[in-house]
Enzyme design. Structure first.
Site, PDB file in Angstrom:
ATOM      1  N   TRP A  50       0.812  -1.214   0.000  1.00 12.62           N
ATOM      2  CA  TRP A  50       0.000   0.000   0.000  1.00 12.62           C
ATOM      3  C   TRP A  50       0.851   1.272   0.000  1.00 12.62           C
ATOM      4  O   TRP A  50       0.309   2.377   0.079  1.00 12.62           O
ATOM      5  CB  TRP A  50      -0.932   0.018   1.219  1.00 12.62           C
ATOM      6  CG  TRP A  50      -2.144  -0.852   1.080  1.00 12.62           C
ATOM      7  CD1 TRP A  50      -2.247  -2.186   1.338  1.00 12.62           C
ATOM      8  CD2 TRP A  50      -3.445  -0.440   0.652  1.00 12.62           C
ATOM      9  NE1 TRP A  50      -3.521  -2.631   1.093  1.00 12.62           N
ATOM     10  CE2 TRP A  50      -4.281  -1.584   0.675  1.00 12.62           C
ATOM     11  CE3 TRP A  50      -3.994   0.786   0.249  1.00 12.62           C
ATOM     12  CZ2 TRP A  50      -5.624  -1.532   0.312  1.00 12.62           C
ATOM     13  CZ3 TRP A  50      -5.328   0.841  -0.107  1.00 12.62           C
ATOM     14  CH2 TRP A  50      -6.128  -0.324  -0.073  1.00 12.62           C
ATOM     15  N   ARG A  72     -15.463  -4.743  -7.825  1.00 14.32           N
ATOM     16  CA  ARG A  72     -15.893  -3.822  -8.886  1.00 14.32           C
ATOM     17  C   ARG A  72     -14.832  -3.721  -9.968  1.00 14.32           C
ATOM     18  O   ARG A  72     -15.125  -3.471 -11.140  1.00 14.32           O
ATOM     19  CB  ARG A  72     -16.171  -2.436  -8.309  1.00 14.32           C
ATOM     20  CG  ARG A  72     -14.938  -1.766  -7.726  1.00 14.32           C
ATOM     21  CD  ARG A  72     -15.141  -0.314  -7.346  1.00 14.32           C
ATOM     22  NE  ARG A  72     -13.910   0.228  -6.767  1.00 14.32           N
ATOM     23  CZ  ARG A  72     -12.917   0.739  -7.467  1.00 14.32           C
ATOM     24  NH1 ARG A  72     -12.973   0.800  -8.779  1.00 14.32           N
ATOM     25  NH2 ARG A  72     -11.831   1.205  -6.860  1.00 14.32           N
TER      26      ARG A  72
END
Length: 318
Positions: free
Chosen positions: A84, A220
């Site tokens: 990250w 998604r």
């Protein structure tokens, strides 16, 4: 051939043969399909791909970060997890407090310009060190906003209250395993602007039958080469952990993807992986002395019998 690798490689082939070229937010370009589902039988082994080495400890430390309700990358850096870093780094370099060389579009530029990549790596190291050692800097630029950990453990309702969705699921499985409400949602429309990266795996649901716990997770948007192997393994670990606390065996893991894509700079890597022969799947071993999933640490989750092909490097699209 183990079915986990086969199922994943079938998806890769399907995208290459049937996908459409599309532009994307990162400027990299993708080959994309819309709508795909895969199923993995967790009784047949732990679905960590063997056609390339996937770093299990990074997957587990990220999942534990989510389960702690944490949104600051300091915990990840403390566990040598850098998956990250780019999102926090981007937050810093786009702020008024950043005084270093221009880092605009650092993801693409670092791949194309070796001289720039040297500068980028220097600035990234500065960012990492400051997050680890400077509390004020970490609070400002290490925090990624209301991302997964916040939504999973401290969902803010319209009534002004916060809800621990993971604890709710565990309580409901124990109380009413036939419930059709064993669901966690990470997509909060009102908080998208406060998230460094809106959730890609935005919802998941559990299902209990015949003493086995199954999980379906929904995405998604999905980077098939770098992201998806992590996502599959992460939700498999989560299913094992919740099954452990609830006294159940594991059942199926089901993936449902919407925009499922291969980045244009990952095609060579995908083709390399497709040439490899899958090997036997590993298993995982949990520390049975830990009762609550929230008490688990990195050393409490052990991967057994993992013998993959070598890793395949590829750039992250930021």
């Amino acid at each position: 051939m183990n079915q986990a690798d086969k199922t994943y490689l079938d998806l890769c082939k399907y995208i290459l043969e049937n996908g459409t070229k599309k532009e994307d937010r990162t400027g990299t370009g993708t080959i994309s399909i819309f709508g795909y589902q895969m199923r993995f039988n967790l009784q047949e082994g732990f679905p960590l791909l063997t056609t390339k080495r996937v770093p299990f400890k990074l997957i587990v430390s990220e999942l534990l970060w989510f389960l702690k309700g944490d949104t600051n990358v300091r915990y990840l850096l403390e566990n040598n997890n850098h998956i990250w870093d780019e999102w926090g780094f981007q937050k810093w370099t786009e702020s008024d407090e950043y005084k270093g060389p221009d880092m605009k579009n650092f993801g693409l530029r670092s791949q194309q310009d070796e001289e720039f990549n040297v500068l980028y790596q220097e600035q990234l190291k500065i960012y990492q060190d400051k997050v680890l050692n400077d509390d004020e800097f970490a609070a400002k630029f290490g925090d990624l906003g209301n991302v997964y950990g916040k939504q999973w453990r401290s969902w803010e309702g319209a009534d002004g209250k916060t809800y621990d969705q993971i604890q709710y699921i565990i309580n409901e499985i124990k109380r009413n395993p036939d419930s059709r409400r064993l669901l966690c949602n990470a997509w909060s429309a009102s908080e998208l602007d406060n998230q460094q990266l809106p959730p890609c795996h935005y919802a998941f649901q559990f299902y209990v039958v015949d003493g086995k716990l199954s999980c379906m997770f929904n995405m998604r948007s999905n980077d098939v080469f770098l992201g998806l192997p992590f996502n599959i393994a992460s939700y498999a670990v989560l299913t094992h952990l919740i099954a452990h606390e609830c006294g159940l065996k594991v059942g199926e893991l089901i993936y449902t993807g919407a925009d499922v894509h291969i980045y244009s700079n990952h095609i060579e890597q995908i083709n390399t992986q497709l040439e490899r022969e899958p090997r036997k799947l590993p298993t995982i071993k949990l520390n049975t002395e830990k009762e609550s999933i929230f008490d688990f640490e990195l050393e409490d989750i052990e991967l057994v019998g993992y013998n993959p092909h070598g890793s395949i490097k590829a750039p992250v699209a930021v």
